[in-house]
Design an enzyme around this catalytic site. Structure first.
Site, PDB file in Angstrom:
ATOM      1  CG  ASP A 152     -12.880  72.215 161.766  1.00  0.00           C
ATOM      2  OD1 ASP A 152     -12.134  71.873 160.825  1.00  0.00           O
ATOM      3  OD2 ASP A 152     -13.611  73.223 161.727  1.00  0.00           O
ATOM      4  CE  LYS A 215     -14.509  75.931 163.989  1.00  0.00           C
ATOM      5  NZ  LYS A 215     -15.105  74.684 163.455  1.00  0.00           N
ATOM      6  CE  LYS A 251     -14.432  77.028 160.421  1.00  0.00           C
ATOM      7  NZ  LYS A 251     -14.678  75.599 160.168  1.00  0.00           N
TER       8      LYS A 251
END
Lengths: 315, 280
Positions: A152, A215, A251
Site C-alpha cells: 500500500d 485506496k 479499497k
C-alpha cells in the site's frame, strides 16, 4: 469515456499530455455524487441477503494495525484473528489480508503461513509520503523481500496538488517496478485532495501508472473514506476497464466501523461498478474495528439475540 | 379574535440524552383511568431497545467513573428540578402526594451516593501484614421494567437505586401510564445527568422486555413491573444466558410510600476485593 486504448498508452509521454488528459476528464457533479451516494445508502438489506453481505464483507476486510505502539505480539494476535475471526464458529470466513508496517511484515508472514490470507504492508514513507524517492523504493523493496505480497503506497500529494502530475506518475511506476510480483495499492489520501475532480484525476493517474488497487485513505487524516469519494473512484475503475480492459480494485479505508456502513459500501459497489467487483480480489475494506461489529451482527443473525462487546476481542 | 389552539406535547422516547420517535414510527393511544384520550405515546420496538442498550453501555464508563459526590449532586439536582415542576407532575400523575413522595425519594437516594461504600464496603480482617478491602462497584447496564401501579413514585423508586451507585439504565415505562416517565426524562435531560445514563422506552412490555432479557450486553434485569408470571419466568430464563442479576417481581403489592431500605441499591452492586501491602 471517449479515449481509446492507443491514446492511453501514450498519455504519459510528457507532462503536458498527462496534464491535458487529466484535466480533460469530465468534472464530477458534486451535488449529484453526494445525492446518489446518500440515496443508495437508504437501501435496506435484510435476513439471508444480510447474512451473505456480512460474510462477504468479512472476506473483504484488510485487518489493519498501523500504530507506533505495534509489537510482534500484537501483530501475531491480529493474524490469529484474521485466520479465525470467530473462534467459536468454524463457518465464519477468514479475512482477505492483514495490513501492517514494513517492520512487522516478517512476523505477519510467519503468523499467516499456510492460510490464504495475504500480507499487505504500507510503504513509501507512509502516511505522509514526504521522503526522497530512493528511501521510498528501499522501503518498498524491504517489505517485499520480507514476504509482503501486497504493497500500500501513498502518492506524493505535495506534487499532485502543485500540478506536477508526471512526478507522481513516475513515482508510482518506479514503486510498481520495485514491487515485483506483489500487488500495488495506491493510496490517494482523498481527505487531502480537496475536490472530487482531484479524486477522479488521481484515480486515473494511479491506474495509468499501473496500480492494481486504488485506496481512499491512510486512515491518519480526517475525513477518511466516505461514500461519495468511493462512488467517484468506483466510476473511475469502471470507466478505466471499459477504456483499457484492465480491472482495478478499490479499497475504502478509515472510518468504516459498523456493519451498516459496510453494507452501504457493498450496495454502492454493486450499483456503480457492478457485480464483478463484489469480490475480495476487487474490493477491500481497510479497517480494524469494523470486523468486531461484523462478528456481532453475524452472531445476532445466527442466534436471534443481541450480543455485546464483551464477546469479541479488544484490539 | 379566534380561540387559541393548545400546543399539545408529542411524547417520545428518551435514548442517549435525545428524544427520538420510535424507530418503527409507531405510536399508541394513552387514556386516563376513565378511558378519556390523554396523548399519543411512542410504541418502542426491538431496535429502540438495541439503541438504548448501546447508549447505556456508552455512558457507563463516564457515569461509573464519576465521583460518588458528583453523582449525589446530580441526583439532588434532579430532585430540585422536579420540585419546580410539581404542578405539572401533579396533573399528570393526578396525585400530589405521590409527586412529593417521589421528590423526597430522589433526595433520599442522592444522600446515599457517597455513603453506600461505607455501609456496604468493608475492611476485612486478615492474618498477615497487608490490608484487605472490599468495595462496592456498579454492575453495568441494568434493564428495568417499571411498576405499573405507581407511574411516578414507583418509577423513581426502581430507577434511583440503580443509577446512584454508577449503573446505567434502560427503563421500560409502565405500559398503560407512560406519560410521567417521559416527563421525568425531560427533567433528567436538563439535570446534568450525562446522556445515556437513563434511557426510557414506552410501549408494550411483552414486546420489548424479551429483547432486553436476551441481550448479552445487559448485566442485570429488574422485573418489578412484570405482572404476568409466565412472562417473568421466560424473561428470567433468557436472562440466565449471560448470568444477569435478576430481581424477581414482588410476591405481594409493594407499598411505594414505605422507606425503601438499601436492598435495591445492593441488588446491582458487585463486590471488588483488593489486598494491599502495608508498606514500612
Amino acid at each position: 469515456m471517449t479515449s481509446s486504448v492507443a491514446d492511453l498508452s501514450d498519455v504519459a509521454r510528457s507532462a503536458a499530455t498527462l496534464r491535458g488528459f487529466l484535466h480533460g476528464l469530465p468534472g464530477v457533479d458534486q451535488v449529484g455524487a453526494e445525492a446518489r451516494a446518500a440515496a443508495l445508502a437508504t437501501r435496506s438489506i435484510k435476513t439471508t441477503a444480510k447474512a451473505r453481505g456480512i460474510d462477504l464483507a468479512i472476506r473483504m476486510v484488510d485487518l489493519t494495525t498501523l500504530e507506533g505502539a505495534d509489537t510482534p505480539g500484537k501483530v501475531r494476535a491480529l493474524c490469529a484473528k484474521a485466520r479465525r475471526p470467530d473462534p467459536t464458529d468454524p463457518s465464519c470466513p477468514s479475512v482477505a489480508a492483514v495490513c501492517v508496517y514494513p517492520s512487522m511484515v516478517a512476523t505477519a508472514v510467519d503468523a499467516v503461513a499456510g492460510s490464504a490470507i495475504h500480507v499487505a504492508s504500507v510503504a513509501t514513507a507512509f502516511p505522509s509520503g514526504q521522503a526522497p524517492l530512493a528511501v521510498k523504493l528501499a522501503d518498498t523493496r524491504a517489505a517485499v523481500s520480507d514476504g509482503a505480497d501486497e504493497i500500500d503506497m501513498v502518492i506524493n500529494r505535495g506534487a499532485f496538488l502543485s500540478g506536477r502530475y508526471l512526478d507522481v506518475y513516475e513515482e508510482i511506476v518506479a514503486v510498481r517496478e520495485a514491487c515485483g510480483e506483489a500487488h500495488l495499492k495506491v493510496i490517494l489520501e482523498t481527505g487531502e485532495l480537496a475536490t472530487y475532480d482531484n479524486v477522479r484525476r488521481a484515480s486515473w493517474l494511479a491506474m495509468l501508472a499501473g496500480a492494481d488497487f486504488i485506496k481512499t485513505s491512510t486512515g491518519k487524516v480526517s475525513p477518511a473514506a466516505t461514500l461519495p469519494v468511493t462512488l467517484v473512484m468506483l466510476e473511475a475503475v469502471r470507466d478505466f476497464r471499459s477504456a483499457t480492459g484492465r480491472t482495478v480494485g478499490v479499497k475504502p479505508a478509515g472510518g468504516i466501523r459498523t456493519t451498516k456502513d459496510a453494507l452501504r459500501y457493498l450496495v454502492l459497489v454493486n450499483e456503480t461498478a457492478g457485480e464483478d467487483w463484489l469480490d475480495p480480489d476487487r474490493f477491500r475494506f481497510g479497517a480494524s474495528s469494523l470486523l468486531n461489529d461484523l462478528l456481532l451482527q453475524r452472531d445476532k443473525l445466527a442466534t436471534g439475540r443481541y450480543s455485546g462487546p464483551d464477546y469479541v476481542t479488544l484490539d | 379574535m379566534p380561540e387559541r389552539l393548545a400546543v399539545r406535547k408529542t411524547y417520545k422516547l428518551f435514548i442517549g440524552g435525545a428524544f427520538p420517535r420510535s424507530e418503527s414510527g409507531r405510536s399508541y393511544v394513552v387514556t386516563s383511568v376513565d378511558g378519556d384520550f390523554l396523548a399519543n405515546a411512542a410504541l418502542a420496538s426491538r431496535k429502540d431497545v438495541r439503541d438504548a442498550v448501546v447508549a447505556a453501555r456508552k455512558a457507563f464508563p463516564g457515569w461509573s467513573g464519576a465521583t460518588a459526590y458528583n453523582r449525589g449532586q446530580i441526583l439532588y439536582r434532579i430532585a430540585e428540578l422536579l420540585e419546580g415542576r410539581r404542578d405539572q407532575f401533579s396533573t399528570e400523575a393526578r396525585d400530589r402526594a405521590q409527586v412529593d413522595a417521589a421528590i423526597d425519594r430522589w433526595v433520599w437516594y442522592a444522600g446515599w451516593a457517597d455513603k453506600l461504600a461505607q455501609v456496604y464496603g468493608n475492611a476485612n480482617p486478615v492474618a498477615g501484614p497487608y490490608f484487605n478491602l472490599s468495595a462496592p462497584e456498579p454492575t453495568g447496564v441494568v434493564g428495568i421494567v417499571a411498576p405499573p401501579d405507581s407511574p411516578l413514585l414507583g418509577l423513581v423508586s426502581v430507577l434511583a437505586p440503580v443509577i446512584v451507585s454508577g449503573n446505567t439504565a434502560v427503563v421500560l415505562a409502565a405500559e398503560e401510564r407512560p406519560l410521567p416517565a417521559i416527563s421525568l426524562a425531560e427533567v433528567l435531560a436538563t439535570a446534568d445527568l450525562p446522556g445515556g445514563v437513563v434511557n426510557v422506552l414506552t410501549g408494550r412490555v411483552a414486546e420489548t422486555a424479551p429483547w432486553l432479557a436476551g441481550h448479552l450486553d445487559v448485566n442485570a434485569l429488574d422485573l418489578t413491573g412484570v405482572a404476568d408470571p409466565e412472562l417473568a419466568a421466560t424473561l428470567e430464563r433468557d436472562a440466565a444466558e449471560n448470568l444477569k442479576r435478576v430481581l424477581r417481581p414482588p410476591a405481594e403489592p409493594v407499598d411505594w410510600y414505605a422507606e425503601p431500605g438499601i436492598d435495591r441499591m445492593v441488588a446491582y452492586l458487585e463486590t471488588k476485593t483488593v489486598w494491599h501491602p502495608k508498606g514500612v
